[in-house]
Write an enzyme that holds these catalytic residues in place. Structure first.
Site, mmCIF file in Angstrom:
data_model
loop_
_atom_site.group_PDB
_atom_site.id
_atom_site.type_symbol
_atom_site.label_atom_id
_atom_site.label_comp_id
_atom_site.label_asym_id
_atom_site.label_seq_id
_atom_site.Cartn_x
_atom_site.Cartn_y
_atom_site.Cartn_z
ATOM 1 N N TRP A 226 0.951 -1.164 -0.141
ATOM 2 C CA TRP A 226 -0.053 0.072 -0.053
ATOM 3 C C TRP A 226 0.969 1.028 0.047
ATOM 4 O O TRP A 226 1.964 1.306 0.762
ATOM 5 C CB TRP A 226 -0.977 0.194 1.122
ATOM 6 C CG TRP A 226 -1.507 1.451 1.294
ATOM 7 C CD1 TRP A 226 -2.502 2.029 0.713
ATOM 8 C CD2 TRP A 226 -1.129 2.352 2.302
ATOM 9 N NE1 TRP A 226 -2.863 3.116 1.098
ATOM 10 C CE2 TRP A 226 -1.881 3.671 2.007
ATOM 11 C CE3 TRP A 226 -0.163 2.459 3.165
ATOM 12 C CZ2 TRP A 226 -1.601 4.864 2.675
ATOM 13 C CZ3 TRP A 226 -0.242 3.698 3.969
ATOM 14 C CH2 TRP A 226 -0.755 4.890 4.038
ATOM 15 N N GLU B 65 -3.165 -2.923 -2.353
ATOM 16 C CA GLU B 65 -4.087 -2.315 -1.653
ATOM 17 C C GLU B 65 -4.395 -0.826 -2.216
ATOM 18 O O GLU B 65 -3.437 -0.026 -2.068
ATOM 19 C CB GLU B 65 -3.704 -2.351 -0.198
ATOM 20 C CG GLU B 65 -5.021 -1.519 0.645
ATOM 21 C CD GLU B 65 -4.599 -1.515 2.299
ATOM 22 O OE1 GLU B 65 -3.374 -1.705 2.499
ATOM 23 O OE2 GLU B 65 -5.327 -1.163 2.793
ATOM 24 N N LYS C 223 -7.061 2.847 -2.033
ATOM 25 C CA LYS C 223 -8.111 3.451 -1.624
ATOM 26 C C LYS C 223 -8.577 4.849 -1.850
ATOM 27 O O LYS C 223 -8.201 5.124 -3.096
ATOM 28 C CB LYS C 223 -7.317 3.646 0.129
ATOM 29 C CG LYS C 223 -6.413 4.909 0.050
ATOM 30 C CD LYS C 223 -5.590 4.960 1.542
ATOM 31 C CE LYS C 223 -6.184 5.853 2.326
ATOM 32 N NZ LYS C 223 -5.654 6.064 3.748
ATOM 33 N N ASP D 149 -9.676 -3.016 1.883
ATOM 34 C CA ASP D 149 -9.688 -2.461 3.200
ATOM 35 C C ASP D 149 -11.005 -1.713 3.624
ATOM 36 O O ASP D 149 -11.379 -1.123 2.637
ATOM 37 C CB ASP D 149 -8.392 -1.531 3.451
ATOM 38 C CG ASP D 149 -8.332 -0.940 4.619
ATOM 39 O OD1 ASP D 149 -9.511 -0.282 5.363
ATOM 40 O OD2 ASP D 149 -7.126 -0.667 5.221
ATOM 41 N N HIS E 52 -11.570 1.832 2.975
ATOM 42 C CA HIS E 52 -10.998 2.309 1.665
ATOM 43 C C HIS E 52 -11.979 2.652 0.642
ATOM 44 O O HIS E 52 -11.697 2.835 -0.396
ATOM 45 C CB HIS E 52 -9.999 1.713 0.983
ATOM 46 C CG HIS E 52 -8.673 1.890 2.092
ATOM 47 N ND1 HIS E 52 -7.403 1.539 1.847
ATOM 48 C CD2 HIS E 52 -8.652 2.343 3.255
ATOM 49 C CE1 HIS E 52 -6.580 1.633 2.629
ATOM 50 N NE2 HIS E 52 -7.277 2.163 3.594
ATOM 51 N N HIS F 55 -8.255 -6.043 4.987
ATOM 52 C CA HIS F 55 -8.054 -5.506 5.842
ATOM 53 C C HIS F 55 -9.179 -4.993 6.830
ATOM 54 O O HIS F 55 -10.015 -3.931 6.220
ATOM 55 C CB HIS F 55 -7.358 -4.078 5.454
ATOM 56 C CG HIS F 55 -5.748 -4.286 5.237
ATOM 57 N ND1 HIS F 55 -4.944 -3.304 4.976
ATOM 58 C CD2 HIS F 55 -4.949 -5.311 5.312
ATOM 59 C CE1 HIS F 55 -3.641 -3.688 5.068
ATOM 60 N NE2 HIS F 55 -3.802 -5.108 5.276
ATOM 61 N N ASP G 230 -11.350 7.258 6.625
ATOM 62 C CA ASP G 230 -10.772 6.028 6.902
ATOM 63 C C ASP G 230 -10.095 6.194 8.404
ATOM 64 O O ASP G 230 -8.866 6.156 8.374
ATOM 65 C CB ASP G 230 -9.505 5.804 5.750
ATOM 66 C CG ASP G 230 -8.840 4.493 6.038
ATOM 67 O OD1 ASP G 230 -9.356 3.455 6.308
ATOM 68 O OD2 ASP G 230 -7.637 4.618 5.340
ATOM 69 N N ASP H 298 -9.896 3.985 10.863
ATOM 70 C CA ASP H 298 -9.282 2.943 11.598
ATOM 71 C C ASP H 298 -9.650 2.555 12.958
ATOM 72 O O ASP H 298 -8.749 2.069 13.959
ATOM 73 C CB ASP H 298 -7.735 2.876 11.101
ATOM 74 C CG ASP H 298 -7.424 2.715 9.966
ATOM 75 O OD1 ASP H 298 -7.626 1.600 9.327
ATOM 76 O OD2 ASP H 298 -6.696 3.545 9.179
ATOM 77 N N ASP I 51 -6.754 -4.084 10.265
ATOM 78 C CA ASP I 51 -6.310 -2.842 10.304
ATOM 79 C C ASP I 51 -6.742 -1.993 10.710
ATOM 80 O O ASP I 51 -7.481 -1.214 10.056
ATOM 81 C CB ASP I 51 -5.951 -2.649 8.572
ATOM 82 C CG ASP I 51 -5.064 -1.427 8.373
ATOM 83 O OD1 ASP I 51 -4.406 -1.055 9.230
ATOM 84 O OD2 ASP I 51 -5.074 -0.987 7.284
HETATM 85 C C1 RNT Z 1 -3.735 2.771 5.227
HETATM 86 C C2 RNT Z 1 -3.892 1.407 4.499
HETATM 87 C C3 RNT Z 1 -2.746 0.496 5.155
HETATM 88 C C4 RNT Z 1 -2.211 0.878 6.493
HETATM 89 C C5 RNT Z 1 -1.222 -0.343 6.933
HETATM 90 C C6 RNT Z 1 -0.313 0.447 8.266
HETATM 91 O O1 RNT Z 1 -4.663 3.541 4.689
HETATM 92 O O2 RNT Z 1 -5.012 0.969 5.055
HETATM 93 O O3 RNT Z 1 -2.821 -0.875 5.108
HETATM 94 O O4 RNT Z 1 -3.109 1.006 7.292
HETATM 95 O O5 RNT Z 1 -0.416 -0.665 5.976
HETATM 96 ZN ZN ZN Z 2 -5.338 -1.062 5.079
#
Ligand code: RNT
Ligand code: ZN
Length: 416
Positions: free
Chosen positions: A185, A224, A226, A257, A260, A284, A292, A294, A324
């Site tokens: 990513w 990955e 986003k 993810d 994303h 993820h 995003d 997290d 993630d």
């Molecule tokens: C970031 C991505 C990525 C990170 C990690 C730390 O938006 O989701 O995967 O969160 O690699």
């Molecule tokens: Zn991620």
């Protein structure tokens, strides 16, 4: 507790049997369901580089809860504590910045497997297979463009880094005799209006082609995309479409993810859309709040739907289950355990769905029966099955894991 758990399970087993679901078979499937625990939850994506700076690359961990792991020993201890409270056996997902650098400044284009040998040994000792990630954020050369940078010296630096990460992943895969999945990513994008989109995407395509040139048979590549990162709101080079097309054309694993996508877009709906064209997916699992962000994974509709779609597509073995999330505002071990258990509960519920019955009704055009069974399934005693799963794996049942998190906080993390 044990007796109540087992009695509740016996009743649940009978109830599910009436619907044609064999809970023993499901418990067996759960035993083969492995999460890839993300090492970065324990220290807010900081890592162990001697020269480490602030977190950059459009991602942020907010909150300042005391007790974040400050070094490799603390991080390992935290992972083991979390692992002891999560049923089943799991993989560990490392980022390159979590190498065992032993006080040495090792730049990203110099890294080798030597700095991961102690992780390989640790993984073997604790029964955890390893996955890997290249790290292009939090570095003086990260800027807003890395693999898509028109400046050849910067782009080549990150190509070199990523190639080395693939070599490391391959060496890990060889050592553990199981392929190591490497996720790629990058945050590349533009803060404001820009016109060179095609240029950046062509550069990224070329960088990927060069990175993937080397055969690395004991690792697997995942890519990955986003929507956007903080500070890079206007344009993202590696968008979902870009990587979906790349993965389909060059036989790579696509990482989904859950944070994303646009807020009303369904990550779950992507599963059956891309599986006819891709062999495997990486997840993820996260929780976006307005962006995003997290947040820690919970049993929300989005997560449930994602796991249900995988099971309904009969694609259990074609998916890698990474997590993630990174919340720095609450106890990090507690966060780890809650997010992991919630992902497992969603998978369990997906496996307990009487899908053959429902699918039959749907094909027969009996819409109300579909609806009726889906609604009934929501209220079935899946929780008794999850408790039994915990019991059989020797981890605390229900909220009793809180006491273990609290004891660890008192004895360990609060003293950091
Ligand atoms: C970031 C991505 C990525 C990170 C990690 C730390 O938006 O989701 O995967 O969160 O690699
Ligand atoms: Zn991620």
């Amino acid at each position: 507790m044990t007796q109540i758990t087992s009695q509740a399970y016996q009743i649940a087993k009978a109830r599910y049997a009436e619907m044609g679901i064999d809970t023993e078979k499901v418990l067996e499937q759960m035993q083969n369901f492995h999460l890839s625990l993300h090492c970065w939850q324990a220290d807010d994506v900081h890592g162990f580089e001697v020269q480490a700076g602030a977190l950059s690359g459009g991602i942020q961990s907010t909150g300042n809860y005391p007790g974040a792991a400050r070094n490799i020993d603390e991080l390992r201890a935290d992972i083991l504590k979390a692992k002891s409270l999560i049923p089943g056996s799991h993989r560990l997902n490392l980022h390159e910045i979590y190498g065992d650098f032993k006080g040495k400044v090792v730049d990203r284009d110099e890294v080798t497997v030597e700095y991961f040998q102690s992780w390989i040994d640790w993984g073997r000792e604790h029964g955890m297979l390893l996955d890997f990630n290249s790290s292009s954020f939090s570095h003086p050369k990260s800027g807003s463009l890395t693999l898509a940078n028109p400046d050849p010296s910067i782009r080549n630096f990150w190509i070199e880094h990523t190639k080395r990460c693939r070599e490391i992943s391959n060496a890990i895969g060889q050592a553990q005799n199981d392929p190591c999945l490497m996720n790629l990513w990058i945050h590349d994008g533009c803060k404001d209006v820009s016109v060179n989109h095609a240029l950046y995407r062509n550069l990224l395509k070329d960088s990927l082609d060069r990175i993937f040139e080397d055969e690395q048979p004991m690792m697997k590549d995942a890519i990955e995309g986003k929507v956007f990162g903080i500070g890079l709101e206007s344009f993202t080079v590696g968008s979902h479409d870009f990587y979906t097309a790349y993965a389909a054309k060059y036989d790579k694993i696509l990482t989904i993810d859950t944070g994303h996508y646009h807020p009303t877009e369904s990550p779950a709906d992507k599963v059956s859309a891309v599986l006819p064209f891709l062999k495997e997916l990486m997840l993820h699992v996260s929780r976006p709040i307005r962006w995003d962000s997290d947040h820690v994974t919970i049993m929300d509709d989005q997560t449930q739907e994602l796991f249900s779609e995988i099971v309904r597509a009969d694609a259990l073995d074609r998916v890698h289950y990474g997590l993630d999330f990174f919340d720095g505002s609450i106890n990090r071990i507690g966060a780890y355990v809650i997010g992991s258990r919630s992902a497992q509960k969603c998978m369990l519920r997906a496996l307990l769905e009487p899908r053959e019955l429902i699918a039959g009704y749907e094909l027969a055009g009996e819409g109300y029966k579909v609806l009726a069974l889906m609604e009934e399934a929501k209220a079935m005693p899946w929780q008794a099955v999850y408790d039994e799963y915990c019991e059989r794996n020797g981890v605390p049942v229900g909220a009793s894991f809180i006491a273990a998190v609290e004891a660890y906080e008192k004895e360990v993390t609060s003293k950091r």
